[in-house]
Design a protein around this motif. Structure first.
Motif, PDB file in Angstrom:
ATOM      1  N   ARG A  15       0.809  -1.284  -0.084  1.00  0.00           N
ATOM      2  CA  ARG A  15      -0.154   0.004   0.199  1.00  0.00           C
ATOM      3  C   ARG A  15       1.078   1.403   0.110  1.00  0.00           C
ATOM      4  N   GLY A  16       1.986   1.108   0.754  1.00  0.00           N
ATOM      5  CA  GLY A  16       2.838   2.314   0.691  1.00  0.00           C
ATOM      6  C   GLY A  16       3.360   2.793  -0.688  1.00  0.00           C
ATOM      7  N   LEU A  17       3.714   1.502  -1.398  1.00  0.00           N
ATOM      8  CA  LEU A  17       4.390   1.725  -2.785  1.00  0.00           C
ATOM      9  C   LEU A  17       3.125   2.281  -3.531  1.00  0.00           C
ATOM     10  N   GLU A  18       1.958   1.736  -3.449  1.00  0.00           N
ATOM     11  CA  GLU A  18       0.817   2.267  -4.271  1.00  0.00           C
ATOM     12  C   GLU A  18       0.834   3.783  -4.019  1.00  0.00           C
ATOM     13  N   SER A  19       0.775   4.267  -2.479  1.00  0.00           N
ATOM     14  CA  SER A  19       0.746   5.593  -2.361  1.00  0.00           C
ATOM     15  C   SER A  19       1.684   6.679  -2.996  1.00  0.00           C
ATOM     16  N   GLU A  20       3.022   6.069  -3.145  1.00  0.00           N
ATOM     17  CA  GLU A  20       4.251   6.426  -3.733  1.00  0.00           C
ATOM     18  C   GLU A  20       3.801   6.985  -5.083  1.00  0.00           C
ATOM     19  N   ARG A  21       3.328   5.894  -5.696  1.00  0.00           N
ATOM     20  CA  ARG A  21       3.097   5.980  -7.218  1.00  0.00           C
ATOM     21  C   ARG A  21       1.993   6.835  -7.634  1.00  0.00           C
ATOM     22  N   VAL A  22       0.846   6.990  -6.672  1.00  0.00           N
ATOM     23  CA  VAL A  22      -0.089   7.997  -6.886  1.00  0.00           C
ATOM     24  C   VAL A  22       0.421   9.425  -6.854  1.00  0.00           C
ATOM     25  N   ALA A  23       1.024   9.618  -5.861  1.00  0.00           N
ATOM     26  CA  ALA A  23       1.892  11.124  -5.578  1.00  0.00           C
ATOM     27  C   ALA A  23       2.648  11.382  -6.842  1.00  0.00           C
ATOM     28  N   ALA A  24       3.435  10.316  -7.520  1.00  0.00           N
ATOM     29  CA  ALA A  24       4.266  10.561  -8.574  1.00  0.00           C
ATOM     30  C   ALA A  24       3.481  10.751  -9.689  1.00  0.00           C
ATOM     31  N   ILE A  25       2.349  10.158 -10.123  1.00  0.00           N
ATOM     32  CA  ILE A  25       1.788  10.423 -11.354  1.00  0.00           C
ATOM     33  C   ILE A  25       0.477  11.407 -11.313  1.00  0.00           C
ATOM     34  N   GLU A  26      -0.001  11.808 -10.125  1.00  0.00           N
ATOM     35  CA  GLU A  26      -1.156  12.328  -9.851  1.00  0.00           C
ATOM     36  C   GLU A  26      -1.290  13.466 -10.713  1.00  0.00           C
ATOM     37  N   ALA A  27      -0.325  14.451 -10.699  1.00  0.00           N
ATOM     38  CA  ALA A  27      -0.473  15.760 -11.404  1.00  0.00           C
ATOM     39  C   ALA A  27      -0.341  15.446 -13.339  1.00  0.00           C
ATOM     40  N   HIS A  28       0.008  14.630 -13.739  1.00  0.00           N
ATOM     41  CA  HIS A  28       0.031  14.314 -15.160  1.00  0.00           C
ATOM     42  C   HIS A  28      -0.857  13.175 -15.717  1.00  0.00           C
ATOM     43  N   ASP A  29      -1.435  12.427 -14.610  1.00  0.00           N
ATOM     44  CA  ASP A  29      -2.288  11.170 -15.154  1.00  0.00           C
ATOM     45  C   ASP A  29      -3.254  10.955 -13.875  1.00  0.00           C
ATOM     46  N   PRO A  30      -4.328  11.902 -13.648  1.00  0.00           N
ATOM     47  CA  PRO A  30      -5.429  11.662 -12.641  1.00  0.00           C
ATOM     48  C   PRO A  30      -5.953  10.512 -12.865  1.00  0.00           C
ATOM     49  N   ALA A  31      -6.546   9.912 -14.045  1.00  0.00           N
ATOM     50  CA  ALA A  31      -7.219   8.664 -14.050  1.00  0.00           C
ATOM     51  C   ALA A  31      -6.351   7.507 -13.682  1.00  0.00           C
ATOM     52  N   GLY A  32      -4.916   7.573 -13.811  1.00  0.00           N
ATOM     53  CA  GLY A  32      -3.900   6.470 -13.535  1.00  0.00           C
ATOM     54  C   GLY A  32      -4.000   6.406 -11.980  1.00  0.00           C
ATOM     55  N   ALA A  33      -3.807   7.770 -11.529  1.00  0.00           N
ATOM     56  CA  ALA A  33      -3.758   7.827  -9.855  1.00  0.00           C
ATOM     57  C   ALA A  33      -5.148   7.510  -9.489  1.00  0.00           C
ATOM     58  N   GLU A  34      -6.245   7.741 -10.060  1.00  0.00           N
ATOM     59  CA  GLU A  34      -7.521   7.259  -9.219  1.00  0.00           C
ATOM     60  C   GLU A  34      -7.499   5.669  -9.295  1.00  0.00           C
ATOM     61  N   ALA A  35      -6.912   5.165 -10.400  1.00  0.00           N
ATOM     62  CA  ALA A  35      -6.957   3.513 -10.619  1.00  0.00           C
ATOM     63  C   ALA A  35      -5.850   2.993  -9.520  1.00  0.00           C
ATOM     64  N   LEU A  36      -4.851   3.684  -9.265  1.00  0.00           N
ATOM     65  CA  LEU A  36      -4.229   3.037  -8.274  1.00  0.00           C
ATOM     66  C   LEU A  36      -4.529   3.286  -6.819  1.00  0.00           C
ATOM     67  N   ARG A  37      -5.387   4.393  -6.535  1.00  0.00           N
ATOM     68  CA  ARG A  37      -6.005   4.634  -5.313  1.00  0.00           C
ATOM     69  C   ARG A  37      -7.157   3.511  -4.987  1.00  0.00           C
ATOM     70  N   ALA A  38      -7.723   3.041  -6.292  1.00  0.00           N
ATOM     71  CA  ALA A  38      -8.842   2.003  -6.074  1.00  0.00           C
ATOM     72  C   ALA A  38      -7.972   0.658  -5.722  1.00  0.00           C
ATOM     73  N   LYS A  39      -6.763   0.522  -6.335  1.00  0.00           N
ATOM     74  CA  LYS A  39      -6.060  -0.877  -5.898  1.00  0.00           C
ATOM     75  C   LYS A  39      -5.371  -0.820  -4.480  1.00  0.00           C
ATOM     76  N   ARG A  40      -5.003   0.515  -4.069  1.00  0.00           N
ATOM     77  CA  ARG A  40      -4.788   0.500  -2.691  1.00  0.00           C
ATOM     78  C   ARG A  40      -5.764   0.336  -1.749  1.00  0.00           C
ATOM     79  N   ARG A  41      -6.912   0.905  -1.933  1.00  0.00           N
ATOM     80  CA  ARG A  41      -8.493   0.378  -1.402  1.00  0.00           C
ATOM     81  C   ARG A  41      -8.454  -1.058  -1.225  1.00  0.00           C
ATOM     82  N   GLU A  42      -8.247  -1.806  -2.436  1.00  0.00           N
ATOM     83  CA  GLU A  42      -8.486  -3.249  -2.564  1.00  0.00           C
ATOM     84  C   GLU A  42      -7.668  -4.047  -1.534  1.00  0.00           C
ATOM     85  N   LEU A  43      -6.404  -3.613  -1.592  1.00  0.00           N
ATOM     86  CA  LEU A  43      -5.065  -4.073  -0.625  1.00  0.00           C
ATOM     87  C   LEU A  43      -5.579  -4.011   0.791  1.00  0.00           C
ATOM     88  N   LEU A  44      -6.227  -2.729   1.269  1.00  0.00           N
ATOM     89  CA  LEU A  44      -6.662  -2.481   2.559  1.00  0.00           C
ATOM     90  C   LEU A  44      -7.631  -3.462   2.786  1.00  0.00           C
TER      91      LEU A  44
END
Length: 85
Positions: free
Chosen positions: A25-54
């Motif tokens: 989940r920490g890795l997912e959070s880092e990836r979200v922060a890295a791509i959030e500005a230029h790929d909002p849809a990708g960031a949201e997909a990663l957030r969904a994966k992070r929620r699944e992991l939780l």
């Protein structure tokens, strides 16, 4: 009522699975922060994966060593999957 015993090994395996899930989940959070500005849809997909992991992590219990072993293997796979996205 039969007494159920939990081995130390099963407890350690469950704790290991939980820790691996935390790292994934920490890795997912880092990836979200890295791509959030230029790929909002990708960031949201990663957030969904992070929620699944939780959700998976919240279901980890220590019913026996066989299930805990499977969770460790699954959690390890998820950690590598999260890192490769």
């Amino acid at each position: 009522m039969a007494e159920q015993t939990t081995t130390l090994d099963a407890i350690v395996r469950a704790e290991l699975a939980i820790e691996i899930m935390n790292q994934a989940r920490g890795l997912e959070s880092e990836r979200v922060a890295a791509i959030e500005a230029h790929d909002p849809a990708g960031a949201e997909a990663l957030r969904a994966k992070r929620r699944e992991l939780l959700t998976v992590q919240s279901r980890i219990r220590v019913p026996g060593p066989h299930l805990a072993s499977g969770l460790v293997l699954s959690a390890t796979f998820l950690e590598h999957y999260a890192f490769s996205i």
